[in-house]
Design a protein around this motif. Structure first.
Motif, PDB file in Angstrom:
ATOM      1  N   ALA A 115      43.562  45.559  37.080  1.00 31.60           N
ATOM      2  CA  ALA A 115      43.920  46.249  38.321  1.00 31.60           C
ATOM      3  C   ALA A 115      42.713  46.386  39.243  1.00 31.60           C
ATOM      4  CB  ALA A 115      44.514  47.621  38.002  1.00 31.60           C
ATOM      5  N   LEU A 116      41.574  46.766  38.678  1.00 34.50           N
ATOM      6  CA  LEU A 116      40.364  46.887  39.490  1.00 34.50           C
ATOM      7  C   LEU A 116      39.975  45.531  40.062  1.00 34.50           C
ATOM      8  CD1 LEU A 116      38.061  48.629  40.557  1.00 34.50           C
ATOM      9  CD2 LEU A 116      36.874  48.279  38.374  1.00 34.50           C
ATOM     10  N   GLY A 117      40.103  44.483  39.264  1.00 38.32           N
ATOM     11  CA  GLY A 117      39.808  43.141  39.750  1.00 38.32           C
ATOM     12  C   GLY A 117      40.688  42.752  40.920  1.00 38.32           C
ATOM     13  N   ALA A 118      41.962  43.127  40.888  1.00 40.56           N
ATOM     14  CA  ALA A 118      42.865  42.809  41.995  1.00 40.56           C
ATOM     15  C   ALA A 118      42.413  43.479  43.289  1.00 40.56           C
ATOM     16  CB  ALA A 118      44.290  43.235  41.640  1.00 40.56           C
ATOM     17  N   LEU A 119      41.900  44.700  43.186  1.00 38.97           N
ATOM     18  CA  LEU A 119      41.380  45.378  44.386  1.00 38.97           C
ATOM     19  C   LEU A 119      40.158  44.648  44.930  1.00 38.97           C
ATOM     20  CD1 LEU A 119      43.308  47.699  43.590  1.00 38.97           C
ATOM     21  CD2 LEU A 119      41.458  49.290  44.160  1.00 38.97           C
ATOM     22  N   ILE A 120      39.258  44.280  44.035  1.00 39.40           N
ATOM     23  CA  ILE A 120      38.017  43.635  44.465  1.00 39.40           C
ATOM     24  C   ILE A 120      38.304  42.273  45.093  1.00 39.40           C
ATOM     25  CG2 ILE A 120      35.899  42.564  43.597  1.00 39.40           C
ATOM     26  CD1 ILE A 120      35.660  44.981  41.691  1.00 39.40           C
ATOM     27  N   TYR A 121      39.189  41.494  44.488  1.00 36.85           N
ATOM     28  CA  TYR A 121      39.469  40.168  45.046  1.00 36.85           C
ATOM     29  C   TYR A 121      40.326  40.240  46.309  1.00 36.85           C
ATOM     30  CZ  TYR A 121      36.887  37.614  41.621  1.00 36.85           C
ATOM     31  OH  TYR A 121      35.843  37.099  40.888  1.00 36.85           O
ATOM     32  N   THR A 122      40.980  41.366  46.516  1.00 35.58           N
ATOM     33  CA  THR A 122      41.602  41.593  47.829  1.00 35.58           C
ATOM     34  C   THR A 122      40.522  41.757  48.891  1.00 35.58           C
ATOM     35  OG1 THR A 122      43.576  42.619  46.855  1.00 35.58           O
ATOM     36  CG2 THR A 122      43.092  43.127  49.162  1.00 35.58           C
ATOM     37  N   LYS A 123      39.463  42.487  48.556  1.00 37.36           N
ATOM     38  CA  LYS A 123      38.325  42.624  49.485  1.00 37.36           C
ATOM     39  C   LYS A 123      37.662  41.271  49.747  1.00 37.36           C
ATOM     40  CE  LYS A 123      38.259  47.131  50.135  1.00 37.36           C
ATOM     41  NZ  LYS A 123      38.471  47.718  51.488  1.00 37.36           N
ATOM     42  N   GLU A 124      37.715  40.385  48.756  1.00 37.17           N
ATOM     43  CA  GLU A 124      37.125  39.056  48.894  1.00 37.17           C
ATOM     44  C   GLU A 124      38.047  38.081  49.647  1.00 37.17           C
ATOM     45  OE1 GLU A 124      33.972  37.801  47.183  1.00 37.17           O
ATOM     46  OE2 GLU A 124      33.702  39.946  47.543  1.00 37.17           O
ATOM     47  N   ASN A 125      39.248  38.562  49.995  1.00 36.14           N
ATOM     48  CA  ASN A 125      40.256  37.714  50.663  1.00 36.14           C
ATOM     49  C   ASN A 125      40.634  36.506  49.815  1.00 36.14           C
ATOM     50  OD1 ASN A 125      40.475  39.247  53.117  1.00 36.14           O
ATOM     51  ND2 ASN A 125      38.467  38.428  53.706  1.00 36.14           N
ATOM     52  N   ASN A 126      40.606  36.706  48.492  1.00 36.81           N
ATOM     53  CA  ASN A 126      40.958  35.641  47.553  1.00 36.81           C
ATOM     54  C   ASN A 126      42.365  35.917  47.018  1.00 36.81           C
ATOM     55  OD1 ASN A 126      41.205  33.794  45.457  1.00 36.81           O
ATOM     56  ND2 ASN A 126      39.069  33.992  44.829  1.00 36.81           N
ATOM     57  N   SER A 127      43.366  35.562  47.803  1.00 39.20           N
ATOM     58  CA  SER A 127      44.750  35.883  47.454  1.00 39.20           C
ATOM     59  C   SER A 127      45.198  35.172  46.184  1.00 39.20           C
ATOM     60  CB  SER A 127      45.679  35.544  48.609  1.00 39.20           C
ATOM     61  OG  SER A 127      45.584  34.176  48.956  1.00 39.20           O
ATOM     62  N   GLU A 128      44.667  33.980  45.953  1.00 38.95           N
ATOM     63  CA  GLU A 128      45.056  33.234  44.752  1.00 38.95           C
ATOM     64  C   GLU A 128      44.634  33.980  43.491  1.00 38.95           C
ATOM     65  OE1 GLU A 128      44.386  28.816  42.690  1.00 38.95           O
ATOM     66  OE2 GLU A 128      43.660  29.224  44.728  1.00 38.95           O
ATOM     67  N   GLU A 129      43.397  34.494  43.490  1.00 43.39           N
ATOM     68  CA  GLU A 129      42.924  35.224  42.318  1.00 43.39           C
ATOM     69  C   GLU A 129      43.639  36.563  42.173  1.00 43.39           C
ATOM     70  OE1 GLU A 129      40.897  35.978  38.788  1.00 43.39           O
ATOM     71  OE2 GLU A 129      41.387  34.150  39.884  1.00 43.39           O
ATOM     72  N   VAL A 130      43.953  37.213  43.290  1.00 44.35           N
ATOM     73  CA  VAL A 130      44.715  38.463  43.232  1.00 44.35           C
ATOM     74  C   VAL A 130      46.059  38.219  42.559  1.00 44.35           C
ATOM     75  CG1 VAL A 130      45.863  40.261  44.589  1.00 44.35           C
ATOM     76  CG2 VAL A 130      43.580  39.484  45.237  1.00 44.35           C
ATOM     77  N   GLU A 131      46.757  37.172  42.978  1.00 40.23           N
ATOM     78  CA  GLU A 131      48.050  36.839  42.377  1.00 40.23           C
ATOM     79  C   GLU A 131      47.900  36.527  40.889  1.00 40.23           C
ATOM     80  OE1 GLU A 131      49.851  33.691  44.576  1.00 40.23           O
ATOM     81  OE2 GLU A 131      49.921  34.835  46.448  1.00 40.23           O
ATOM     82  N   ASN A 132      46.821  35.853  40.525  1.00 43.40           N
ATOM     83  CA  ASN A 132      46.573  35.528  39.121  1.00 43.40           C
ATOM     84  C   ASN A 132      46.374  36.797  38.295  1.00 43.40           C
ATOM     85  OD1 ASN A 132      45.692  34.044  36.714  1.00 43.40           O
ATOM     86  ND2 ASN A 132      43.630  34.687  37.298  1.00 43.40           N
ATOM     87  N   LEU A 133      45.591  37.731  38.819  1.00 41.05           N
ATOM     88  CA  LEU A 133      45.313  38.977  38.087  1.00 41.05           C
ATOM     89  C   LEU A 133      46.572  39.831  37.954  1.00 41.05           C
ATOM     90  CD1 LEU A 133      41.844  39.820  39.662  1.00 41.05           C
ATOM     91  CD2 LEU A 133      42.278  39.066  37.315  1.00 41.05           C
ATOM     92  N   ILE A 134      47.363  39.892  39.009  1.00 40.84           N
ATOM     93  CA  ILE A 134      48.606  40.662  38.940  1.00 40.84           C
ATOM     94  C   ILE A 134      49.574  40.012  37.954  1.00 40.84           C
ATOM     95  CG2 ILE A 134      50.647  41.387  40.246  1.00 40.84           C
ATOM     96  CD1 ILE A 134      48.798  41.787  42.657  1.00 40.84           C
ATOM     97  N   SER A 135      49.610  38.689  37.942  1.00 41.30           N
ATOM     98  CA  SER A 135      50.460  37.987  36.987  1.00 41.30           C
ATOM     99  C   SER A 135      50.026  38.293  35.550  1.00 41.30           C
ATOM    100  CB  SER A 135      50.388  36.474  37.246  1.00 41.30           C
ATOM    101  OG  SER A 135      51.103  35.764  36.273  1.00 41.30           O
ATOM    102  N   ARG A 136      48.731  38.292  35.312  1.00 40.38           N
ATOM    103  CA  ARG A 136      48.217  38.626  33.978  1.00 40.38           C
ATOM    104  C   ARG A 136      48.575  40.061  33.608  1.00 40.38           C
ATOM    105  NH1 ARG A 136      41.971  36.982  33.993  1.00 40.38           N
ATOM    106  NH2 ARG A 136      42.093  37.851  31.868  1.00 40.38           N
ATOM    107  N   LEU A 137      48.508  40.953  34.582  1.00 38.09           N
ATOM    108  CA  LEU A 137      48.864  42.350  34.333  1.00 38.09           C
ATOM    109  C   LEU A 137      50.341  42.478  33.954  1.00 38.09           C
ATOM    110  CD1 LEU A 137      48.023  45.374  34.466  1.00 38.09           C
ATOM    111  CD2 LEU A 137      48.733  45.344  36.862  1.00 38.09           C
ATOM    112  N   LEU A 138      51.210  41.786  34.663  1.00 38.83           N
ATOM    113  CA  LEU A 138      52.641  41.875  34.395  1.00 38.83           C
ATOM    114  C   LEU A 138      53.009  41.270  33.041  1.00 38.83           C
ATOM    115  CD1 LEU A 138      54.080  40.988  37.926  1.00 38.83           C
ATOM    116  CD2 LEU A 138      53.840  43.245  36.894  1.00 38.83           C
ATOM    117  N   LYS A 139      52.225  40.312  32.569  1.00 39.93           N
ATOM    118  CA  LYS A 139      52.494  39.677  31.273  1.00 39.93           C
ATOM    119  C   LYS A 139      51.847  40.419  30.101  1.00 39.93           C
ATOM    120  CE  LYS A 139      52.929  35.044  33.295  1.00 39.93           C
ATOM    121  NZ  LYS A 139      52.298  33.708  33.444  1.00 39.93           N
ATOM    122  N   LEU A 140      51.051  41.437  30.415  1.00 37.38           N
ATOM    123  CA  LEU A 140      50.286  42.111  29.371  1.00 37.38           C
ATOM    124  C   LEU A 140      51.164  42.695  28.256  1.00 37.38           C
ATOM    125  CD1 LEU A 140      47.333  42.693  28.722  1.00 37.38           C
ATOM    126  CD2 LEU A 140      47.514  44.813  30.034  1.00 37.38           C
TER     127      LEU A 140
END
Length: 397
Positions: A115-140
């Motif tokens: 979750a923290l990573g998703a916030l940070i990569y949102t600040k980085e404007n890296n939408s692909e990585e944000v989607e990847n992290l959220i996907s990993r979270l949902l599959k946890l």
């Protein structure tokens, strides 16, 4: 005197009389200045170890280096500190490459770093990585097995991670998925209660014990459920959660504190994880949802317990120390606007500003977020904005 707490020698607030720690209905500027000096000192101490963590180090929010990342991200948001942002990103990236998939919760599991990573990569404007992290979270939940229901290790703590992202990033977590997780909590609680032939309609066990508090017990689970009241049916609110709240109240000690577990006769613990501080947010929220002064009365009585017994021998920490207990008064001030609670908050802040003079017991993880000085630093920063200060990884102001 109970050896777990120190006698509170601060004078309590008296209406129409000056407070040593307030001016113009605010915490005195000298007290805030003292906090700022301590913040800078503690950050320097923490940062000396930032690059020493290896892949085998504890990476959790609770006691690991993701907690230090959490502090630094917060410091960046609150004080626009770019160095803190860089440290937060460095530590979070390290955690994301070392996740073990053993625990599910925000505080002690993989959900926190994701979750923290998703916030940070949102600040980085890296939408692909944000989607990847959220996907990993949902599959946890599919990757982690045999997890409990409670907040510290279990499903309630996982749901907090989902709420955390919805708060900061909007509706990135599908509502149906969140409802599914909430439903699992309800089903588990009713099933356990039925198996035990319990008078209480919701029951949850941790290591075979019916714990009551915020970290391992039913208070933390109910709080997470009520934060999602709009996704719950009226039947769940009225026939399951409300009677469970009333059952909890019936379990209090005569002095107003709550036992750590059902049947405990030893009124010893006044800390967020076990005892009155962990119940305050639950009962103020319940008072708003059910429009009942009864629940607000319980929250205020918890505040009295914390005022009288909340300066702990264990020291300054968030989970079981004075900075965590101080959030009781920040929250009650936000809900009541009464100077009494602001004065009490300022007194506990003054005590925390004495670090390390009253250090007491040294924690196993002295730099950590919930047992060490990262949590103290978070608190000192947080209470400078009185209307938004909130217990970290629990309250969602």
């Amino acid at each position: 005197m109970d050896p777990r707490h120190i006698t509170n020698n601060y004078s309590d607030f008296i209406e129409n009389e000056p407070s040593d720690y307030l001016e113009d209905k605010q915490i005195k500027s000298q007290l805030i200045a003292s906090s700022n000096r301590l913040i800078n000192s503690l950050l320097m101490k923490i940062n000396k170890s930032v690059y020493e963590f290896d892949k085998n180090s504890d990476y959790s929010i609770y006691t690991g280096y993701s907690g230090i990342a959490f502090l630094h991200y917060f410091n960046y948001i609150k004080r626009d500190n770019i160095e803190s942002y860089d440290i937060a990103k460095y530590l979070t990236d390290k955690a994301l490459t070392n996740l073990k998939g053993r625990d599910i919760s925000f505080l002690l599991g993989d959900a926190g770093p994701l979750a923290l990573g998703a916030l940070i990569y949102t600040k980085e404007n890296n939408s692909e990585e944000v989607e990847n992290l959220i996907s990993r979270l949902l599959k946890l939940p599919e990757r982690v097995s045999n997890y409990p229901d409670e907040l510290l290790y279990g499903r309630a703590g996982y749901i907090f991670a989902l709420l955390f992202l919805r708060k900061h990033l909007g509706n990135v977590i599908p509502e149906d998925y969140l409802k599914k997780q909430l439903n699992h909590l309800i089903i588990s609680g009713t099933r356990t209660a039925k198996t035990a032939n319990s008078m209480c309609p919701l029951k949850y066990l941790w290591h075979g014990e019916n714990y009551l508090g915020a970290a391992h017990g039913i208070a933390g689970i109910l709080y997470i459920l009520l934060l999602n009241k709009d996704l719950l049916t009226e039947q769940i609110l009225q026939t399951l959660i409300k009677p469970t709240l009333d059952w909890l109240i019936s379990k209090r000690y005569a002095g107003g504190n709550f036992p750590s577990s059902d049947g405990s006769r030893h009124d010893k613990l006044v800390q967020w994880c076990h005892g009155a501080p962990g119940f305050v947010n639950l009962f103020t929220l319940a008072s708003e949802i059910y429009r009942s002064d009864k629940y607000m009365k319980v929250a205020l009585e918890c505040g009295e317990v914390v005022w009288n017994r909340g300066i702990l021998m264990k020291g300054y920490s968030i989970c079981h120390g004075v900075s965590g207990n101080a959030y009781t008064f920040a929250h009650l001030y936000q809900k009541t606007n009464q100077q009494l609670h602001l004065h009490r908050l300022a007194c506990f802040l003054n005590w925390c500003n004495t670090y390390p003079n009253n250090e007491g017991m040294r924690p196993d993880r002295p730099l950590s977020m919930f047992e060490g000085i990262s949590g103290v630093t978070y608190f000192l920063i947080d209470v400078q904005d009185l209307l938004t200060a909130a217990f970290p990884a629990y309250a969602l102001n």
